[in-house]
Enzyme design. Structure first.
Site, short mmCIF file in Angstrom:
data_model
loop_
_atom_site.label_atom_id
_atom_site.label_comp_id
_atom_site.label_asym_id
_atom_site.label_seq_id
_atom_site.Cartn_x
_atom_site.Cartn_y
_atom_site.Cartn_z
N TYR A 1 -7.37 14.85 -8.75
CA TYR A 1 -6.57 14.39 -9.61
C TYR A 1 -5.61 15.29 -10.21
O TYR A 1 -4.20 14.80 -10.10
CB TYR A 1 -7.26 13.36 -10.65
CG TYR A 1 -6.46 12.53 -11.47
CD1 TYR A 1 -5.81 11.31 -11.00
CD2 TYR A 1 -6.06 12.85 -12.85
CE1 TYR A 1 -4.98 10.37 -11.63
CE2 TYR A 1 -5.15 11.80 -13.56
CZ TYR A 1 -4.69 10.63 -12.82
OH TYR A 1 -3.87 9.97 -13.70
N SER B 1 0.55 13.35 -15.17
CA SER B 1 -0.48 12.87 -16.23
C SER B 1 -0.59 14.33 -17.04
O SER B 1 -0.18 15.48 -16.60
CB SER B 1 -1.90 12.95 -15.15
OG SER B 1 -3.00 13.06 -16.12
N LYS C 1 -1.63 15.14 -9.23
CA LYS C 1 -0.43 15.18 -10.18
C LYS C 1 0.23 16.30 -10.41
O LYS C 1 1.50 16.29 -10.76
CB LYS C 1 -1.45 14.61 -11.34
CG LYS C 1 -1.94 13.42 -11.30
CD LYS C 1 -0.88 12.30 -11.12
CE LYS C 1 -1.44 10.90 -11.29
NZ LYS C 1 -0.45 9.85 -10.72
N ASP D 1 0.86 -1.27 0.05
CA ASP D 1 -0.01 0.02 0.15
C ASP D 1 0.96 1.15 -0.04
O ASP D 1 1.61 1.57 0.88
CB ASP D 1 -0.85 0.09 1.36
CG ASP D 1 -1.71 1.22 1.25
OD1 ASP D 1 -1.65 2.26 0.40
OD2 ASP D 1 -2.98 1.07 2.14
#
Length: 252
Positions: free
Chosen positions: A159, A146, A163, A68
């Protein structure tokens, strides 16, 4: 005895690489290509069944570890295991990621914290322990960012933020390595939409790809080839770079 020519050698012969989020998608493609090019690959993921199956399918000097990325103690255990078993770590691919759909005025606290924990916290922990392991010998870190950190996607607020943190962290590590005289390179990759389970899980991307609704999704092998280059000695003078793998979408 048969002589081994340069053509017979893989681009990653003798190197030990950790790939997170490797049970499927981009991470699995990375691990597969790296193994084909001669690397010893330690694949990690929270999906144990899929990860073990992927490692078995790849074969060679490939192994799987349940991991994890949001828990630093598990990073400590992972690096201790790899160093004890293989004696070195030459590369780390911080591929594990998680995305949710949510604009700024409706993103939930739970979603925000989970996305940041996996992408931002997990990448930081990985880089921290990779730098410690590589300090005396050098190595290469590839952080999966990304296209979302280069151009805003309002449907993926958390997100984008996570990123963006990965991209900035990458530059900080590259400069730190240069200032400290370390032979550690750290670069980020910025994919657009790729044909993976995570992309399919967050829904159709047609709205995100406008004005190019018919743009073909990238294939995982395209990212794997970029990862291979950044981990190999061929990129020894590339450090702190944000490399887009998006068929030019970032420029539109």
């Amino acid at each position: 005895m048969q002589n081994i020519t340069e053509a017979d050698m893989g681009r990653m012969d003798g190197k030990v690489v950790i790939v997170t989020g490797a049970a499927a998608g981009l991470g699995e493609a990375d691990a597969r290509l790296l193994a084909e090019e001669g690397a010893t690959v330690v694949m990690t993921d929270i999906n144990v069944a899929a990860g073990e199956a992927a490692a078995a399918a790849i074969g060679g000097r490939t192994e799987f570890r349940a991991h994890d990325v949001t828990v630093e103690a598990q990073w400590e255990d992972l690096f201790a295991h790899v160093l004890a078993r293989h004696g070195r770590v030459d590369g780390l691919v911080n591929n594990a990621g998680f995305a949710t759909v949510g604009a700024i005025d409706n993103v939930t606290e739970a979603d925000w914290r989970k996305v940041m924990a996996v992408s931002a916290d997990g990448t930081m922990f990985g880089c921290k322990h990779a730098v410690r392991a590589m300090r005396g010998v050098g190595g290469s870190i590839v952080n999966m960012a990304s296209l979302s950190s280069l151009r805003g996607h309002w449907r993926f607020t958390a997100y984008c933020a996570a990123k963006g943190a990965v991209e900035s962290l990458t530059r900080a590590i590259a400069v730190y390595s240069l200032d400290e005289g370390l032979k550690i390179r750290c670069n980020s990759l910025h994919p657009s939409g790729f044909d993976t389970n995570m992309v399919r899980d967050v829904g159709p991307l047609a709205k995100e790809l406008k004005p190019f609704p018919d743009l073909e999704l990238g294939k995982p092998i395209d990212i794997a080839r970029a990862v291979l280059f950044l981990l190999s000695d061929e990129s020894h003078y590339i450090n702190g770079v944000a490399l887009s793998v998006d068929n030019g979408l970032a420029q539109c």
